[in-house]
Design an enzyme around this catalytic site. Structure first.
Site, PDB file in Angstrom:
ATOM      1  N   ALA A 148       0.863  -1.219  -0.047  1.00 20.21           N
ATOM      2  CA  ALA A 148      -0.049  -0.089  -0.036  1.00 20.21           C
ATOM      3  C   ALA A 148       0.880   1.252  -0.118  1.00 20.21           C
ATOM      4  O   ALA A 148       0.467   2.269  -0.399  1.00 20.21           O
ATOM      5  CB  ALA A 148      -0.971   0.017   1.274  1.00 20.21           C
ATOM      6  N   LYS A 149       2.111   1.212   0.461  1.00 24.96           N
ATOM      7  CA  LYS A 149       3.132   2.242   0.460  1.00 24.96           C
ATOM      8  C   LYS A 149       2.372   3.464   1.114  1.00 24.96           C
ATOM      9  O   LYS A 149       2.598   4.725   0.694  1.00 24.96           O
ATOM     10  CB  LYS A 149       3.566   2.668  -0.968  1.00 24.96           C
ATOM     11  CG  LYS A 149       4.200   1.479  -1.574  1.00 24.96           C
ATOM     12  CD  LYS A 149       5.122   1.712  -2.772  1.00 24.96           C
ATOM     13  CE  LYS A 149       5.919   0.596  -3.124  1.00 24.96           C
ATOM     14  NZ  LYS A 149       5.148  -0.535  -4.035  1.00 24.96           N
TER      15      LYS A 149
END
Lengths: 270, 270
Positions: B96-97
Site C-alpha cells: 500500500a506504501k
C-alpha cells in the site's frame, strides 16, 4: 506572472468568486458521523452532502482524504461526494499521498479521472510521479514539509549541500513543474519554513494543512501559502466536526467554522 | 538470533514449509486479465483465485498492490482474495506504501485488520508510522531503496553525515523495530546496496521487489534479502502474466513461473 495550468486557473477563479483560500477537508471518520446519519445507506456520503451544502459558499476546494474511503462503500461515497461538489462548482483535491513505481503509479494516476488534483509522496522519485505530472490539466501537490510532529524526521535531515531535505524536494518539484501543474504541501505548524519555502519557489502554490485541530499559524498560512494569489489553507476536523455536539444541526456549525476561517485568513491576505 | 514477532515467525514457518522465498505480486491489472474472465462478477477476484490455485505451493506470501483495487468492486475483490489466500495457509502482505498524519494514519492502519503485513512510506516520519508499528503482531515493511529508475532521486541524496538517505532510513527503521515487526523494502535492481544494507541492519527481513519484469539480480536478492532465513523476493507481472498468451490455461504458466523463480532463488540461499 506565474503561468498556471487549467486546474490552477480554475482554482484562481474559484478563490476570487468566494473570496476564500479555505480548503475543507472531508475526513468523514465513520466513528464521528452524527448518530442520526449512521442508519443511512452511505453514511459518509450523507454526511458530506450536508457539509457541502453548509460550507460551499466559503470553500475554495474540498479535500477528501482517501484514508477514510478505503472500502467498497467508501469509494461509492467518495464518487458521490466528488460529483456533488462539482455540481456546486467546487474543485476537489484528493489527499491520497500516493507514490509507487512504473505500472502501479499509472494505476494510481487513474484516480485523477475523478478529481481535479491529488497529493503525492516524492520518496520514490521522479518516475514514480510522471503518470501524475503528465496529466497537464490537473493539479499535483507534492508532499514537502508536513505538519505532523515527526515531519522533520526525514524532511529536516541536513544534506551534504547544507540544505534540509525538504528544501531539495521543493527545488525538485519546481524542476518537475513543466506544465504549471505542480504545488507543494507545506504545513502551517512550521511558519518559518513556510516563509523560507515561499521565497525559494515563488511560483508553486502551497496547500497548507494544520491550521485547525493541529493549531498551526493561520497568519503565516495566508501570507505565504498563495503564489500570485493562488493557494489553499486546509482545515478538516476544525470545520466538519465543529458541530459534533449539535445533533441534527451539526452542519450549521460547520458552515460557521468555514466562514470564520475564511474571514480570519482574509485579514492576512495581501 | 533475531527475535521475530508472530508475523515473521509464521512467515518463517511458511518459508520452510514450501522451501520458498517467493512473494507472488497480485497486481491484477484489469486491462491484462484474460478475456474469458472479463464477464465475471468480479474479474480481479476470478483471476486471483486461479493464480492462487496454481501458485500457492510455491508462495511464501501473496502481495497484492493496493493500486489495482482502488474502487468499490476492487475492495470486494481484494477481501475475497485475502480470505482465499488465508484458506490456503499463505500470508498476505498489502503493498500500500501508505504514510499519513495523525488520525488519518490510524485510519490507514485499519487495513491491517484484513492482512498480515503492509508496506509504508517513511517520508512523513515516525509518528506517521506509529499506528502501524503498534500492531505488534503484524509486519510493517518500510520503503528504503526502491527498484525504480528514479529511486535514487531522493533516496540516494548524500546527507551531511556522509551517508545516503536510504542508509539513514534503514537505521531509523531499525530503531523503530521495538516489537520485532519491521522489515525493509530494498530493490533487486541495486544489488550493491542490497549487500550494504544487509550488513547495516542484519536483523531486518527485506522484501526485495524487481527480480521479474524489472530485471533485478535474483542472486543478490536471495543472498542478502533474508535476515536469519526470513525474507521475501517478489515477482508480480513475471508470474501472474506469464501465461498471457495461453488463453484459459494462463494460470498453468503462472504456476510454472512461480516454481522456476523459487528454484532459481533456492540455488543462492544459504
Amino acid at each position: 506572472m506565474t503561468e498556471f495550468n487549467p486546474f490552477f486557473s480554475d482554482l484562481r477563479e474559484r478563490i476570487d468568486a468566494v473570496d476564500s483560500l479555505v480548503s475543507v477537508g472531508l475526513d468523514a471518520d465513520p466513528d464521528r458521523i452524527p448518530e442520526h446519519l449512521r442508519g443511512k445507506d452511505l453514511p459518509r456520503w450523507a454526511f458530506n452532502r450536508r457539509i457541502i451544502d453548509a460550507t460551499h459558499e466559503y470553500a475554495a476546494c474540498y479535500k477528501p482524504n482517501a484514508a477514510f474511503y478505503e472500502d467498497a462503500d467508501g469509494w461509492r461515497s467518495l464518487r458521490e461526494t466528488v460529483a456533488y461538489a462539482h455540481g456546486k462548482g467546487v474543485p476537489v483535491l484528493l489527499d491520497a499521498k500516493r507514490g509507487d513505481v512504473g505500472n502501479t503509479a499509472r494505476e494510481y494516476a487513474e484516480l485523477l479521472e475523478y478529481v481535479d488534483a491529488i497529493t503525492v509522496n516524492p520518496y520514490l522519485g521522479r518516475d514514480s510521479l510522471d503518470p501524475f505530472l503528465s496529466r497537464e490539466e490537473k493539479g499535483v501537490f507534492v508532499l514537502c514539509r508536513t505538519s505532523n510532529p515527526g515531519g522533520a524526521d526525514l524532511q529536516g535531515l541536513e544534506l551534504e549541500s547544507g540544505e534540509p531535505l525538504y528544501r531539495r524536494v521543493a527545488a525538485l518539484a519546481d524542476r518537475w513543474n513543466e506544465a504549471g501543474n505542480v504545488g507543494l504541501v507545506v504545513g502551517a505548524t512550521a511558519p518559518a519554513e513556510l516563509e523560507e519555502l515561499r521565497e525559494a519557489v515563488p511560483d508553486l502554490p502551497f496547500l497548507v494543512p494544520g491550521v485547525g485541530a493541529q493549531g498551526g499559524d493561520a497568519e503565516a498560512a495566508a501570507t505565504f501559502g498563495p503564489a500570485d494569489g493562488v493557494g489553499l489553507v486546509n482545515s478538516s476536523r476544525g470545520i466538519i466536526f465543529a458541530g459534533e455536539d449539535a445533533g441534527e444541526r451539526f452542519h450549521k456549525a460547520a458552515g460557521q467554522a468555514a466562514k470564520r476561517l475564511r474571514d480570519r485568513l482574509n485579514r492576512h491576505r495581501e
